[in-house]
Design a protein around this motif. Structure first.
Motif, PDB file in Angstrom:
ATOM      1  N   LEU A  17      -1.371  55.127  63.554  1.00  0.00           N
ATOM      2  CA  LEU A  17      -0.432  55.930  64.349  1.00  0.00           C
ATOM      3  C   LEU A  17      -0.377  55.423  65.793  1.00  0.00           C
ATOM      4  CD1 LEU A  17      -1.319  59.493  63.006  1.00  0.00           C
ATOM      5  CD2 LEU A  17       0.811  58.219  62.597  1.00  0.00           C
ATOM      6  N   ALA A  18      -1.513  55.015  66.325  1.00  0.00           N
ATOM      7  CA  ALA A  18      -1.542  54.479  67.694  1.00  0.00           C
ATOM      8  C   ALA A  18      -0.804  53.146  67.762  1.00  0.00           C
ATOM      9  CB  ALA A  18      -2.990  54.320  68.166  1.00  0.00           C
ATOM     10  N   HIS A  31     -10.420  51.830  71.680  1.00  0.00           N
ATOM     11  CA  HIS A  31      -9.228  52.668  71.830  1.00  0.00           C
ATOM     12  C   HIS A  31      -9.620  54.008  72.431  1.00  0.00           C
ATOM     13  CE1 HIS A  31      -8.015  49.844  68.667  1.00  0.00           C
ATOM     14  NE2 HIS A  31      -6.772  50.084  69.040  1.00  0.00           N
ATOM     15  N   ARG A  32      -8.793  54.516  73.325  1.00  0.00           N
ATOM     16  CA  ARG A  32      -8.959  55.861  73.874  1.00  0.00           C
ATOM     17  C   ARG A  32      -7.617  56.560  73.814  1.00  0.00           C
ATOM     18  NH1 ARG A  32     -13.125  55.141  72.521  1.00  0.00           N
ATOM     19  NH2 ARG A  32     -15.022  54.805  73.687  1.00  0.00           N
ATOM     20  N   LEU A  33      -7.631  57.795  73.338  1.00  0.00           N
ATOM     21  CA  LEU A  33      -6.410  58.579  73.179  1.00  0.00           C
ATOM     22  C   LEU A  33      -6.522  59.842  74.031  1.00  0.00           C
ATOM     23  CD1 LEU A  33      -7.435  57.460  70.125  1.00  0.00           C
ATOM     24  CD2 LEU A  33      -5.119  58.153  69.671  1.00  0.00           C
ATOM     25  N   PRO A  34      -5.454  60.201  74.742  1.00  0.00           N
ATOM     26  CA  PRO A  34      -5.514  61.443  75.516  1.00  0.00           C
ATOM     27  C   PRO A  34      -5.593  62.648  74.572  1.00  0.00           C
ATOM     28  CG  PRO A  34      -3.325  60.466  75.648  1.00  0.00           C
ATOM     29  CD  PRO A  34      -4.192  59.504  74.896  1.00  0.00           C
ATOM     30  N   ARG A  35      -6.561  63.511  74.826  1.00  0.00           N
ATOM     31  CA  ARG A  35      -6.752  64.696  73.978  1.00  0.00           C
ATOM     32  C   ARG A  35      -5.454  65.509  73.884  1.00  0.00           C
ATOM     33  NH1 ARG A  35     -11.247  67.171  72.279  1.00  0.00           N
ATOM     34  NH2 ARG A  35     -12.533  65.998  73.752  1.00  0.00           N
ATOM     35  N   CYS A  68      -2.105  55.756  73.375  1.00  0.00           N
ATOM     36  CA  CYS A  68      -3.414  55.127  73.301  1.00  0.00           C
ATOM     37  C   CYS A  68      -3.547  54.095  74.404  1.00  0.00           C
ATOM     38  CB  CYS A  68      -3.563  54.462  71.933  1.00  0.00           C
ATOM     39  SG  CYS A  68      -5.118  53.610  71.675  1.00  0.00           S
ATOM     40  N   ARG A  69      -4.759  53.908  74.890  1.00  0.00           N
ATOM     41  CA  ARG A  69      -5.007  52.807  75.817  1.00  0.00           C
ATOM     42  C   ARG A  69      -6.304  52.129  75.390  1.00  0.00           C
ATOM     43  NH1 ARG A  69      -8.296  53.394  80.665  1.00  0.00           N
ATOM     44  NH2 ARG A  69      -9.566  55.253  80.476  1.00  0.00           N
ATOM     45  N   MET A  70      -6.427  50.902  75.787  1.00  0.00           N
ATOM     46  CA  MET A  70      -7.616  50.143  75.446  1.00  0.00           C
ATOM     47  C   MET A  70      -8.580  50.156  76.629  1.00  0.00           C
ATOM     48  SD  MET A  70      -7.122  49.141  72.351  1.00  0.00           S
ATOM     49  CE  MET A  70      -8.414  47.937  72.112  1.00  0.00           C
TER      50      MET A  70
END
Length: 101
Positions: A52-53, A67-71, A60-62
């Protein structure tokens, strides 16, 4: 279940609104989740979150190779899908009643 595509731009706008209202992160990374945490929130697998990202459905950002996704984006996607599933079930029930099944 049914999946609703919500653009990354729409999710970013929702997250931005949350930040503007003081509910979001104060700094980048302050309220981000890993793909594993996002998978738990959404009730899907980690590979599904990453897919999905990659498709731009989830923002998503790296951070290095991670990977980090905003809650807020993950929760917005979850809520949008829940609404779509509920509406689909209501439509199905209405059709079933209409046709006497």
């Amino acid at each position: 279940g049914a999946t609703v595509a919500v653009s990354a731009a729409a999710l970013a706008a929702i997250a931005s609104q949350a930040v503007g209202e003081g509910r979001g992160p104060a700094a980048p990374g302050a309220d981000e989740v890993s793909p594993n945490e996002a998978a738990e929130i959404l009730g899907v697998s980690r590979p599904t979150v990453l897919r999905l990202a990659r498709r731009g459905v989830l923002p998503c950002r790296m951070v290095g190779s991670h990977h980090r996704l905003p809650r807020a984006g993950v929760v917005a996607y979850r809520d949008a899908n829940a609404t779509a599933r509920r509406e689909a079930l209501q439509n199905l029930a209405a059709l079933s009643q209409k046709h006497g099944s």
